[in-house]
Design an enzyme around this catalytic site. Structure first.
Site, PDB file in Angstrom:
ATOM      1  N   MET A 160      -4.022   2.679 -13.106  1.00  0.00           N
ATOM      2  CA  MET A 160      -2.253   3.387 -12.152  1.00  0.00           C
ATOM      3  C   MET A 160      -2.022   2.865 -11.634  1.00  0.00           C
ATOM      4  SD  MET A 160      -2.102   4.797 -15.873  1.00  0.00           S
ATOM      5  CE  MET A 160      -1.171   5.794 -16.108  1.00  0.00           C
ATOM      6  N   GLY A 161      -2.160   2.508 -10.436  1.00  0.00           N
ATOM      7  CA  GLY A 161      -1.471   3.588  -9.346  1.00  0.00           C
ATOM      8  C   GLY A 161      -2.361   3.362  -8.166  1.00  0.00           C
ATOM      9  N   LYS A 162      -2.013   3.452  -6.801  1.00  0.00           N
ATOM     10  CA  LYS A 162      -3.490   4.150  -5.938  1.00  0.00           C
ATOM     11  C   LYS A 162      -3.534   5.207  -6.042  1.00  0.00           C
ATOM     12  CE  LYS A 162      -0.469   1.911  -2.698  1.00  0.00           C
ATOM     13  NZ  LYS A 162      -0.251   1.273  -1.498  1.00  0.00           N
ATOM     14  N   VAL A 163      -4.321   5.751  -4.719  1.00  0.00           N
ATOM     15  CA  VAL A 163      -4.912   7.388  -4.843  1.00  0.00           C
ATOM     16  C   VAL A 163      -5.006   7.517  -3.309  1.00  0.00           C
ATOM     17  CG1 VAL A 163      -6.616   8.921  -5.026  1.00  0.00           C
ATOM     18  CG2 VAL A 163      -6.128   7.289  -6.932  1.00  0.00           C
ATOM     19  N   ILE A 174      -7.568   6.034  -0.553  1.00  0.00           N
ATOM     20  CA  ILE A 174      -8.803   5.952  -0.617  1.00  0.00           C
ATOM     21  C   ILE A 174      -9.736   5.375  -2.134  1.00  0.00           C
ATOM     22  CG2 ILE A 174      -8.930   7.619   0.878  1.00  0.00           C
ATOM     23  CD1 ILE A 174      -8.909   9.015  -2.075  1.00  0.00           C
ATOM     24  N   GLY A 175      -8.664   5.028  -3.219  1.00  0.00           N
ATOM     25  CA  GLY A 175      -8.781   4.107  -4.168  1.00  0.00           C
ATOM     26  C   GLY A 175      -7.813   3.327  -4.751  1.00  0.00           C
ATOM     27  N   ALA A 176      -8.012   2.668  -5.766  1.00  0.00           N
ATOM     28  CA  ALA A 176      -6.703   2.561  -6.530  1.00  0.00           C
ATOM     29  C   ALA A 176      -7.301   1.692  -8.005  1.00  0.00           C
ATOM     30  CB  ALA A 176      -6.230   1.009  -6.088  1.00  0.00           C
ATOM     31  N   GLY A 177      -6.259   1.721  -8.985  1.00  0.00           N
ATOM     32  CA  GLY A 177      -6.698   1.547 -10.450  1.00  0.00           C
ATOM     33  C   GLY A 177      -5.582   1.205 -11.216  1.00  0.00           C
ATOM     34  N   ASP A 229     -12.552   7.956 -21.441  1.00  0.00           N
ATOM     35  CA  ASP A 229     -12.979   6.611 -21.273  1.00  0.00           C
ATOM     36  C   ASP A 229     -13.599   7.264 -19.847  1.00  0.00           C
ATOM     37  OD1 ASP A 229     -12.183   4.874 -19.346  1.00  0.00           O
ATOM     38  OD2 ASP A 229     -10.543   5.047 -18.297  1.00  0.00           O
TER      39      ASP A 229
HETATM   40  N1  ATP Z   1      -9.934  13.233  -6.389  1.00  0.00           N
HETATM   41  C1  ATP Z   1     -10.450  12.063  -6.055  1.00  0.00           C
HETATM   42  N2  ATP Z   1     -10.822  11.516  -4.913  1.00  0.00           N
HETATM   43  C2  ATP Z   1     -11.257  10.928  -3.977  1.00  0.00           C
HETATM   44  N3  ATP Z   1     -11.155   9.846  -4.354  1.00  0.00           N
HETATM   45  C3  ATP Z   1     -10.136   9.231  -5.861  1.00  0.00           C
HETATM   46  C4  ATP Z   1     -10.233  11.021  -6.038  1.00  0.00           C
HETATM   47  N4  ATP Z   1      -9.773  10.662  -7.340  1.00  0.00           N
HETATM   48  C5  ATP Z   1      -9.713   9.012  -7.646  1.00  0.00           C
HETATM   49  N5  ATP Z   1     -10.644   8.298  -6.772  1.00  0.00           N
HETATM   50  C6  ATP Z   1     -10.018   6.826  -6.356  1.00  0.00           C
HETATM   51  O1  ATP Z   1      -9.619   6.444  -6.843  1.00  0.00           O
HETATM   52  C7  ATP Z   1      -9.806   5.889  -7.759  1.00  0.00           C
HETATM   53  C8  ATP Z   1      -8.623   5.303  -9.061  1.00  0.00           C
HETATM   54  O2  ATP Z   1      -8.336   6.624  -9.862  1.00  0.00           O
HETATM   55  P1  ATP Z   1      -8.139   6.372 -10.998  1.00  0.00           P
HETATM   56  O3  ATP Z   1      -9.771   6.182 -12.182  1.00  0.00           O
HETATM   57  O4  ATP Z   1      -7.808   8.135 -11.680  1.00  0.00           O
HETATM   58  O5  ATP Z   1      -7.338   5.940 -11.738  1.00  0.00           O
HETATM   59  P2  ATP Z   1      -6.216   5.108 -12.618  1.00  0.00           P
HETATM   60  O6  ATP Z   1      -5.613   3.948 -12.458  1.00  0.00           O
HETATM   61  O7  ATP Z   1      -6.742   5.642 -13.692  1.00  0.00           O
HETATM   62  O8  ATP Z   1      -8.185   4.485 -12.799  1.00  0.00           O
HETATM   63  P3  ATP Z   1      -7.993   3.052 -13.848  1.00  0.00           P
HETATM   64  O9  ATP Z   1      -7.829   1.689 -13.836  1.00  0.00           O
HETATM   65  O10 ATP Z   1      -9.479   3.747 -14.188  1.00  0.00           O
HETATM   66  O11 ATP Z   1      -7.462   3.808 -15.559  1.00  0.00           O
HETATM   67  C9  ATP Z   1     -11.300   6.036  -8.394  1.00  0.00           C
HETATM   68  O12 ATP Z   1     -12.056   5.054  -9.275  1.00  0.00           O
HETATM   69  C10 ATP Z   1     -11.457   6.733  -6.797  1.00  0.00           C
HETATM   70  O13 ATP Z   1     -12.325   5.654  -6.164  1.00  0.00           O
END
Ligand code: ATP
Length: 936
Positions: free
Chosen positions: A58-61, A53-56, A186
């Site tokens: 750090m990894g995927k979500v 459902i998401g990725a950043g 952040d």
């Molecule tokens: N609790 C959640 N419920 C639904 N979607 C989520 C949730 N947590 C994260 N996501 C989705 O996953 C994506 C990445 O999450 P997150 O920002 O925590 O990752 P990250 O790797 O730390 O990102 P960044 O590169 O900004 O540091 C978010 O933008 C969001 O779309």
């Protein structure tokens, strides 16, 4: 922590279909040989992993569902990268053993430790944390209302009333964090999600840290667009003030639909932020403008404190008082301490339980603390901002301090209320140790079975008895002076004493210095004994593994008695069937580097693999249309575009080099886990030759793997029914519509070979922008995504020309028709009906399922169905040309997407090119969102 046990690995989860969680099956084809984990087991049970459902960075979500219940969570999966150091460890005479990437461990461990303790309605809560040899799994509340970014990109600015609601919630969450000595660092629009109930949830505490009023932080982190000027100047800061600045940017984005500081050129963007000249659109009310002007003050000493913001007329309008901060009632700490609470604090690397006990005891006994208690007690209590707040016994410190009155604030700098050296507050942010003690105690109280008496009700004798059994070192404790014992959990150890080069960060210094101060109650500690650095690091690493795990395991159970968990509970109920995933992955580090030209190119950072989560914006990079003449030259010349990605100072420096006056010095900055995709090539100005070489090597070796996959893919493609579209498809609306129909249908057309442009990448390419998919499939995907996102498009040779207009502008466009232009007549408008914003069940023009839901995904889909074939009128385009993408103060983006061929690597990919010359942030955000949704 229990080693995560039995992780089911299988290509297709037998459980997924039955649980209704779609598996990420489409990616499976890329990893036929690598089984995917389909379930994880933690102390809370077995969780079946579902769709991404998401990725950043750090990894995927992923979505996950508990095997024995219907509970759903979002699982942030962070790969643990193993680094093999070169050389011989002088301590052992052996080669250095493999170790995990400290920086990523730091962020993850810190995020887990902090968020596990937080309990706030507008902060995404943590359900469980599981650490395996290869991954961290952070199980969070599933927030299923979409991203704030999506709203802004799709709809433009919010009405001030709506922005006020969100602003109050952000202020509430920040106030809660700051009073607990936590600074987010952040805060950006991408890290704000919307819950099913239409409330915000702040995510991503990966850059958060503890702050002390008597100490300073140094690490540069966060997204450039949202970063405070003092961070760009490498100045030290206490903490809250940088959140206030970021909050100001977020608020500006909410009410203006754009960032206040934007530029294609990174140095120019830097300069703009430091100068701090903000353009306030005429539609803003004077109160709103005044509030923003108080927040976006470049000198942190003159910037509004959070307390001033909480009491600002704009935030108070139509409300009875400042936002509630949901901090529980607290009294000043007294001895003896609860040993169980102290034991649970070990996850923060405050030291051993004995150390923590001694430090806390010393702080509580100190004259400074006692006088703070006396001063606070003698102060006139202020009115509680929330009359329904729980009343405590005796003196209500919380009531007095929970929300400062306006007379306290208007001239105070951002950090002053909570960190005033002359008037320390014994309850709020007095010292990180004290704050964490409160948080842990409150967490334990919530989780304690009803039969157990709460800690404060234990008889003093019981507590004293337990306390007496503990070994309390006499003061001053020499052991406490070891730097390693002061390191905050997960923070990379300072470098020094190593024979090999090693990144050194501000974060190292900030933590060790801060913790020294913390542990000495603000007094400078005695000098540390000299301990070889590598010994300290190894010892710290061992300790980290053992301590945080214990704490997280113990805290992994579900919250029982949150009085305000309605929204949270609602979020973990089975959601409606997954709609389009529009969440773009957070942008890459390079996303913050504005390029000289706006186009997205195909590049793959070394160290990335197809199996790793993709960050759409990581690929965003200009100059694709004009291929670089040399690989190095190409990489160096190109700055990157993408979402407002958060970076640490170290990363910042690596990419920007040292060419910019005022940039932070290149000595420190805690790494922000970008190693998976960070690389020498990213350092467009400062990359070393060796890095560049490494980049090419890795890229090309990956390219070979991809080439073989691509060959397989082409075979499949050849089997497909050939149906070559027009060379310039979409010459008219009908053609375009036909193309859409083809894309939507099962017609597996193959594009002619001259449809795609060969692009010479010279070693730079991206996971996010390249694919083994055949061009026809990529084309269909693009059409699908453009429709989903409400982007009007027309097919052109080799790609698409696109226009995106925030929906909020439709009325102004319709009210001001202008003659048609040939450019516009053939555009397929997929967005059509533009509705007013609606959050969490408020009135919406969209009736039926999903009405009132804040998901832009749903609304896009509905719009698509309603008017999929509506032509884009030329009034829009002519206005766009006239106003360069800005219409009526809002934002219209014009850009092109090309399907490109990567000859040497036998890959295909997509390339973006901005036509609008302004609104870099919006363009990057939308491009990233498209890339994320393409899932190439
Ligand atoms: N609790 C959640 N419920 C639904 N979607 C989520 C949730 N947590 C994260 N996501 C989705 O996953 C994506 C990445 O999450 P997150 O920002 O925590 O990752 P990250 O790797 O730390 O990102 P960044 O590169 O900004 O540091 C978010 O933008 C969001 O779309």
């Amino acid at each position: 922590m229990p080693e995560p046990q039995s992780v089911t690995t299988n290509g297709t989860s037998p459980l997924a279909p039955s649980t209704g969680i779609p598996d990420d099956g489409n990616r499976q084809s890329h990893h036929p040989q690598r089984p995917k984990k389909t379930s994880i087991q933690g102390s809370t049970g077995i969780w079946v992993l579902g769709k991404t459902i998401g990725a950043g960075s750090m990894g995927k979500v992923k979505l996950a569902r508990k095997l024995d219940t219907s509970e759903q969570v979002a699982v942030k999966i962070v790969p643990r990268q193993v680094i093999q150091d070169q050389g011989i460890d002088p301590a052992t005479g052996q080669p250095y053993p493999p170790r995990h990437d400290d920086s990523k461990e730091v962020r993850t461990a810190r995020e887990a430790a902090i968020v596990t303790l937080l309990d706030h309605p507008y902060i995404c809560g943590m359900r469980d944390v599981i650490k395996t040899n290869n991954h961290w799994y952070m199980l969070c509340e599933y927030v299923n209302g979409g991203q704030m970014l999506d709203y802004i990109i799709s709809h433009g600015r919010l009405k001030e009333k709506q922005a006020r609601k969100f602003g109050r919630q952000i202020a509430s969450a920040l106030d809660y964090c700051h009073r607990n000595s936590i600074v987010h660092r952040d805060l950006k629009i991408e890290n704000i999600l919307i819950s099913k109930t239409g409330d915000i949830k702040i995510i991503d505490f990966g850059l958060s840290n503890l702050f002390s009023p008597r100490s300073h932080l140094k690490t540069f982190c966060g997204s450039l667009y949202f970063a405070a000027p003092e961070l760009l100047q490498a100045k030290q800061y206490i903490g809250p003030e940088v959140d206030v600045w970021s909050f100001g940017i977020v608020l500006y984005v909410l009410v203006c639909g754009k960032v206040p500081f934007d530029d294609q050129s990174m140095p120019a963007l830097h300069a703009k932020i430091k100068r701090g000249v903000v353009d306030y659109p005429q539609w803003l009310t004077s109160d709103c403008r005044n509030l923003l002007a108080r927040m976006l003050v470049t000198d942190p000493r003159n910037r509004a404190s959070l307390q001033e913001i909480l009491n600002h007329p704009w935030l108070l309008k139509s409300f009875q008082g400042p936002p509630e901060n949901y901090l529980p009632h607290r009294e000043p700490l007294t001895l003896p301490l609860d040993p169980q609470v102290v034991r649970e604090m070990t996850g923060f690397e405050f030291g051993t339980t004995e150390t923590i006990t001694a430090q806390l005891s010393r702080i509580i006994d100190s004259e400074d603390y006692q006088s703070a208690v006396r001063n606070a007690a003698s102060s006139t209590p202020l009115a509680s901002p929330n009359p329904e707040r729980k009343k405590g016994f005796g003196f209500d410190f919380y009531k007095r301090r929970s929300s400062a009155s306006s007379k306290d604030t208007l001239t105070n700098p951002s950090s002053e209320i909570l960190t005033h050296p002359m008037h320390p507050d014994p309850i709020n942010a007095y010292n990180p140790l004290i704050s964490i003690y409160y948080l842990v105690r409150e967490k334990l109280e919530k989780e304690r079975p009803p039969t157990d008496p709460p800690a404060q009700l234990l008889s003093p004798a019981t507590d004293a008895e337990k306390f007496a059994k503990m070994t309390i070192p006499k003061q001053p404790e020499a052991a406490h002076t070891s730097e390693s014992s002061y390191e905050f959990k997960g923070e990379p150890a300072p470098a020094g004493g190593r024979t090999r080069p090693r990144a050194r960060t501000h974060g190292d210094e900030e933590v060790s210095e801060a913790m020294k101060k913390i542990n000495h109650g603000g007094v400078s500690p005695p000098p540390s004994p000299v301990i070889p650095q590598h010994v300290k690091e190894e010892a710290a690493a061992t300790k980290k593994e053992s301590t945080v795990g214990g704490m997280l395991r113990r805290f992994s159970t579900r919250r029982h008695n949150s009085s305000r968990g309605d929204a949270s509970r609602a979020d973990i109920k089975p959601p409606p069937p997954p709609t389009l995933s529009l969440q773009p992955p957070s942008g890459p580090p390079q996303a913050d580097i504005a390029p000289p030209r706006k186009s997205l190119s195909v590049r793959r950072p070394p160290g990335s693999s197809r199996g790793e989560p993709k960050s759409a914006a990581q690929a965003v990079q200009p100059d694709l249309l004009t291929p670089p003449t040399t690989s190095d030259g190409g990489s160096k010349r190109s700055s990157k575009l993408g979402r407002s990605t958060s970076v640490s100072e170290a990363d910042w420096r690596r990419r920007y080099g040292r060419n910019h006056p005022g940039d932070p010095p290149g000595t420190s900055g805690s790494e922000r886990s970008i190693s998976a995709r960070d690389d020498g090539a990213v350092s467009d100005r400062g990359s070393s030759t060796s890095k560049a070489t490494t980049t090419r090597t890795k890229s090309l070796s990956h390219g070979r793997r991809e080439a073989s996959r691509s060959r397989r893919s082409r075979k499949d493609e050849a089997i497909a029914t050939p149906s070559v579209p027009n060379e310039a498809p979409g010459e008219d609306g009908a053609d375009a519509a036909t193309s859409v129909g083809s894309a939507d249908g099962q017609n597996s057309a193959t594009l002619s070979s001259d449809y795609v442009k060969p692009v010479f990448l010279k070693g730079l390419f991206s996971v996010a922008t390249t694919s083994t998919k055949p061009p026809v499939e990529i084309r269909m995907d693009i059409i699908r995504v453009l429709k989903q996102l409400g982007v009007s498009y027309r097919e052109i040779r080799g790609g698409f020309t696109c226009v995106h207009r925030p929906s909020i502008d439709l009325k102004s466009v319709q009210d001001n028709p202008s003659p048609q232009s040939p450019e516009a007549t053939n555009m397929v408008t997929t967005s059509s009906h533009r509705r007013k914003l609606s959050f969490g069940g408020t009135n919406s023009s969209n009736a039926g399922p999903g009405a009132g839901q804040p998901s832009p995904h749903k609304s896009s889909g509905k719009r698509n169905r309603e008017r999929a074939d509506t032509s884009y009128t030329n009034s829009d385009v002519s206005n766009e040309s006239m106003h360069d993408g800005v219409l009526g103060g809002s934002l219209i983006l014009q850009f092109e997407i090309y399907i490109v061929k990567v000859p040497l690597l036998a890959l295909h990919g997509v390339q973006f090119k901005s036509v609008s010359k302004t609104n870099t942030w919006q363009y990057k955000s939308l491009a990233s969102r498209i890339l994320a949704e393409l899932r190439l």
